[in-house]
Write a protein that holds these residues in place. Structure first.
Motif, PDB file in Angstrom:
ATOM      1  N   ALA A 319      12.991  13.715 -16.021  1.00 37.45           N
ATOM      2  CA  ALA A 319      11.966  12.688 -16.277  1.00 37.45           C
ATOM      3  C   ALA A 319      10.894  13.241 -17.213  1.00 37.45           C
ATOM      4  O   ALA A 319      10.462  14.390 -17.076  1.00 37.45           O
ATOM      5  CB  ALA A 319      11.334  12.225 -14.970  1.00 37.45           C
ATOM      6  N   ALA A 320      10.467  12.420 -18.152  1.00 38.99           N
ATOM      7  CA  ALA A 320       9.500  12.873 -19.155  1.00 38.99           C
ATOM      8  C   ALA A 320       8.067  12.470 -18.839  1.00 38.99           C
ATOM      9  O   ALA A 320       7.135  13.005 -19.448  1.00 38.99           O
ATOM     10  CB  ALA A 320       9.878  12.317 -20.537  1.00 38.99           C
ATOM     11  N   ARG A 321       7.873  11.547 -17.901  1.00 42.38           N
ATOM     12  CA  ARG A 321       6.528  11.055 -17.609  1.00 42.38           C
ATOM     13  C   ARG A 321       6.314  10.945 -16.106  1.00 42.38           C
ATOM     14  O   ARG A 321       7.253  10.724 -15.343  1.00 42.38           O
ATOM     15  CB  ARG A 321       6.316   9.671 -18.239  1.00 42.38           C
ATOM     16  N   PRO A 322       5.042  11.047 -15.674  1.00 42.28           N
ATOM     17  CA  PRO A 322       4.737  10.826 -14.258  1.00 42.28           C
ATOM     18  C   PRO A 322       5.025   9.378 -13.871  1.00 42.28           C
ATOM     19  O   PRO A 322       5.125   8.488 -14.730  1.00 42.28           O
ATOM     20  CB  PRO A 322       3.237  11.138 -14.157  1.00 42.28           C
ATOM     21  N   LEU A 323       5.120   9.130 -12.586  1.00 44.10           N
ATOM     22  CA  LEU A 323       5.251   7.763 -12.110  1.00 44.10           C
ATOM     23  C   LEU A 323       3.933   7.024 -12.322  1.00 44.10           C
ATOM     24  O   LEU A 323       2.858   7.578 -12.049  1.00 44.10           O
ATOM     25  CB  LEU A 323       5.595   7.742 -10.617  1.00 44.10           C
ATOM     26  N   PRO A 324       3.958   5.788 -12.804  1.00 41.35           N
ATOM     27  CA  PRO A 324       2.714   5.026 -12.925  1.00 41.35           C
ATOM     28  C   PRO A 324       2.054   4.855 -11.562  1.00 41.35           C
ATOM     29  O   PRO A 324       2.722   4.587 -10.556  1.00 41.35           O
ATOM     30  CB  PRO A 324       3.181   3.684 -13.495  1.00 41.35           C
ATOM     31  N   GLN A 325       0.738   4.985 -11.528  1.00 40.84           N
ATOM     32  CA  GLN A 325       0.006   4.881 -10.266  1.00 40.84           C
ATOM     33  C   GLN A 325      -0.674   3.526 -10.165  1.00 40.84           C
ATOM     34  O   GLN A 325      -1.219   2.998 -11.146  1.00 40.84           O
ATOM     35  CB  GLN A 325      -1.044   5.986 -10.150  1.00 40.84           C
ATOM     36  N   LEU A 326      -0.613   2.942  -8.958  1.00 39.60           N
ATOM     37  CA  LEU A 326      -1.273   1.670  -8.697  1.00 39.60           C
ATOM     38  C   LEU A 326      -2.632   1.940  -8.063  1.00 39.60           C
ATOM     39  O   LEU A 326      -2.715   2.533  -6.984  1.00 39.60           O
ATOM     40  CB  LEU A 326      -0.429   0.807  -7.759  1.00 39.60           C
ATOM     41  N   PRO A 327      -3.725   1.531  -8.689  1.00 40.42           N
ATOM     42  CA  PRO A 327      -5.060   1.746  -8.106  1.00 40.42           C
ATOM     43  C   PRO A 327      -5.234   0.901  -6.839  1.00 40.42           C
ATOM     44  O   PRO A 327      -4.965  -0.298  -6.837  1.00 40.42           O
ATOM     45  CB  PRO A 327      -6.016   1.285  -9.210  1.00 40.42           C
ATOM     46  N   LEU A 328      -5.698   1.533  -5.753  1.00 43.47           N
ATOM     47  CA  LEU A 328      -5.833   0.854  -4.474  1.00 43.47           C
ATOM     48  C   LEU A 328      -7.299   0.643  -4.096  1.00 43.47           C
ATOM     49  O   LEU A 328      -8.182   1.380  -4.543  1.00 43.47           O
ATOM     50  CB  LEU A 328      -5.144   1.668  -3.368  1.00 43.47           C
ATOM     51  N   ALA A 329      -7.504  -0.369  -3.276  1.00 42.16           N
ATOM     52  CA  ALA A 329      -8.829  -0.636  -2.711  1.00 42.16           C
ATOM     53  C   ALA A 329      -8.602  -1.326  -1.358  1.00 42.16           C
ATOM     54  O   ALA A 329      -7.471  -1.511  -0.923  1.00 42.16           O
ATOM     55  CB  ALA A 329      -9.659  -1.514  -3.645  1.00 42.16           C
ATOM     56  N   VAL A 330      -9.692  -1.708  -0.696  1.00 44.79           N
ATOM     57  CA  VAL A 330      -9.620  -2.398   0.594  1.00 44.79           C
ATOM     58  C   VAL A 330     -10.409  -3.695   0.484  1.00 44.79           C
ATOM     59  O   VAL A 330     -11.536  -3.707  -0.032  1.00 44.79           O
ATOM     60  CB  VAL A 330     -10.184  -1.517   1.729  1.00 44.79           C
ATOM     61  N   ASP A 331      -9.819  -4.817   0.959  1.00 50.80           N
ATOM     62  CA  ASP A 331     -10.533  -6.094   0.868  1.00 50.80           C
ATOM     63  C   ASP A 331     -11.471  -6.271   2.056  1.00 50.80           C
ATOM     64  O   ASP A 331     -11.609  -5.373   2.911  1.00 50.80           O
ATOM     65  CB  ASP A 331      -9.537  -7.256   0.759  1.00 50.80           C
ATOM     66  N   SER A 332     -12.095  -7.422   2.123  1.00 53.12           N
ATOM     67  CA  SER A 332     -13.106  -7.668   3.146  1.00 53.12           C
ATOM     68  C   SER A 332     -12.537  -7.674   4.561  1.00 53.12           C
ATOM     69  O   SER A 332     -13.282  -7.500   5.534  1.00 53.12           O
ATOM     70  CB  SER A 332     -13.800  -9.013   2.874  1.00 53.12           C
ATOM     71  N   GLU A 333     -11.236  -7.887   4.705  1.00 55.21           N
ATOM     72  CA  GLU A 333     -10.606  -7.901   6.023  1.00 55.21           C
ATOM     73  C   GLU A 333      -9.971  -6.557   6.363  1.00 55.21           C
ATOM     74  O   GLU A 333      -9.330  -6.426   7.409  1.00 55.21           O
ATOM     75  CB  GLU A 333      -9.548  -8.998   6.083  1.00 55.21           C
ATOM     76  N   GLY A 334     -10.137  -5.567   5.494  1.00 50.72           N
ATOM     77  CA  GLY A 334      -9.628  -4.235   5.776  1.00 50.72           C
ATOM     78  C   GLY A 334      -8.201  -3.984   5.329  1.00 50.72           C
ATOM     79  O   GLY A 334      -7.619  -2.939   5.670  1.00 50.72           O
ATOM     80  N   TYR A 335      -7.633  -4.904   4.586  1.00 51.71           N
ATOM     81  CA  TYR A 335      -6.265  -4.728   4.123  1.00 51.71           C
ATOM     82  C   TYR A 335      -6.246  -4.043   2.747  1.00 51.71           C
ATOM     83  O   TYR A 335      -7.158  -4.249   1.917  1.00 51.71           O
ATOM     84  CB  TYR A 335      -5.536  -6.071   4.024  1.00 51.71           C
TER      85      TYR A 335
END
Length: 355
Positions: A319-335
């Motif tokens: 593989a020539a590149r890292p895996l794309p990363q998905l930026p995460l956060a938490v919504d108002s209900e904690g999900y």
């Protein structure tokens, strides 16, 4: 058994077999009648011209006949499939028939006898081969019959039309952003700001408290499981499979201190939880083999290995590149939710992809 007499010079060696001779040559009508030769030439050119017509009809059928839910039919079969097969087959067949007619009626008609020569050619033999090739070109009449030559070139060139048109079925180019809102093209997926991360197959949303250190979960965007007022899935069929293949992610929880965030990615994880594309950047195989203590993720196809704690950096394999990363956060209900779509295309690397 050799019949050669070693005491005789080569030029007077007896033949290895008796010369059976040749039957009297029968001249073809086109060899003795120039009008018939011209008629044969027009016939060959007509065949090549009809090949061009078939190639053009292929393109017309491709764009005019309906496929999909309300497709046109012909004798119970898909009209598009029948038309494309008949026209492309006709274009190739007519070129073949034209070349056969050209060879039978217009090319030189001679019978030759030649003894088998040693495998290693001498310089003289090579010169003779080149001379024979040049003679064959001359005897084919391609230089003397411009109508045949030009019509053949036109027929072969027209075959490029179906090839170019069929390239359209390979899908949008990497730079296209078709239906960006719904993850169209190669540079976009269904992930968008605020979309919940849900478990694959079951579609249940995930809270931080649902994961323990070392847990690895296969996930999808919540849009995959959305239904309309009638209870039907919003995304179905082939569109669903394509969307899932591009948006699939692997989410892993580790100790927050183990994470080495990339530049600008300091807030892309949540309490040690990171998410990366599930699709290997080598040839697009799905990845799910995790080494818990090292946070190394292994692709089962060609053993490319990614460090999940260090922006999915490649530490082994093709593989020539890292895996794309998905930026995460938490919504108002904690999900857990996505901050945005991936910032780079997912899947196998290609030439137009930014490094």
């Amino acid at each position: 058994m050799s019949h050669n007499d070693d005491n005789l010079p080569a030029e007077v060696q007896p033949d290895p077999i008796a010369d059976p001779g040749l039957h009297p040559h029968t001249w073809r009508p086109t060899d003795v009648d120039e009008r018939k030769a011209k008629r044969a030439e027009r016939q060959v050119a007509t065949l090549f011209g009809l090949s061009v017509v078939c190639a053009i009809l292929f393109v017309v059928a491709y764009f005019t006949l309906q496929i999909g839910d309300n497709f046109d039919t012909f004798l119970g079969f898909g009209a598009s499939t029948v038309a494309l097969g008949v026209t492309l087959g006709g274009a190739l067949l007519l070129i073949g028939v034209g070349i056969i007619q050209w060879a039978r009626k217009l090319m030189a008609d001679q019978e030759l006898v030649e003894y088998r020569h040693p495998a290693a050619s001498t310089e003289e033999d090579r010169e003779a081969a080149v001379a024979a090739l040049n003679l064959g070109v001359a005897e084919s009449g391609i230089g003397r019959r411009p109508l045949v030559r030009n019509s053949l070139l036109g027929a072969v060139a027209a075959l490029g039309l179906p090839a170019v048109v069929l390239l359209r079925d390979l899908g949008p180019t990497p730079s296209q952003t078709v239906d960006e809102e719904n993850g169209g093209g190669l540079e976009h997926t269904l992930w968008k700001k605020g979309m919940r991360v849900v478990r694959d197959v079951v579609g249940t949303p995930i809270k931080v408290s649902d994961l323990e250190v070392g847990d690895l979960v296969n996930c999808q965007p919540a849009a995959i499981f959305e239904v309309d007022e009638q209870g039907h899935h919003v995304i179905e069929g082939v569109e669903l499979q394509v969307a899932k293949s591009k948006a699939s992610v692997i989410m892993l929880r580790m100790e927050p201190d183990d994470i080495i965030p990339g530049r600008g990615r300091e807030n892309w994880s949540v309490e040690g939880i990171v998410a990366y594309s599930k699709i290997c950047t080598h040839v697009g195989c799905p990845i799910s083999l995790n080494e818990r203590t090292t946070h190394h993720l292994l692709c089962p196809c060609h053993q490319s290995t990614f460090d999940m704690a260090d922006s999915a950096r490649v530490i082994f394999g093709p593989a020539a590149r890292p895996l794309p990363q998905l930026p995460l956060a938490v919504d108002s209900e904690g999900y857990l939710v996505a901050q945005r779509d991936f910032t780079e295309p997912v899947g196998a690397s290609y030439w137009e992809r930014d490094s």
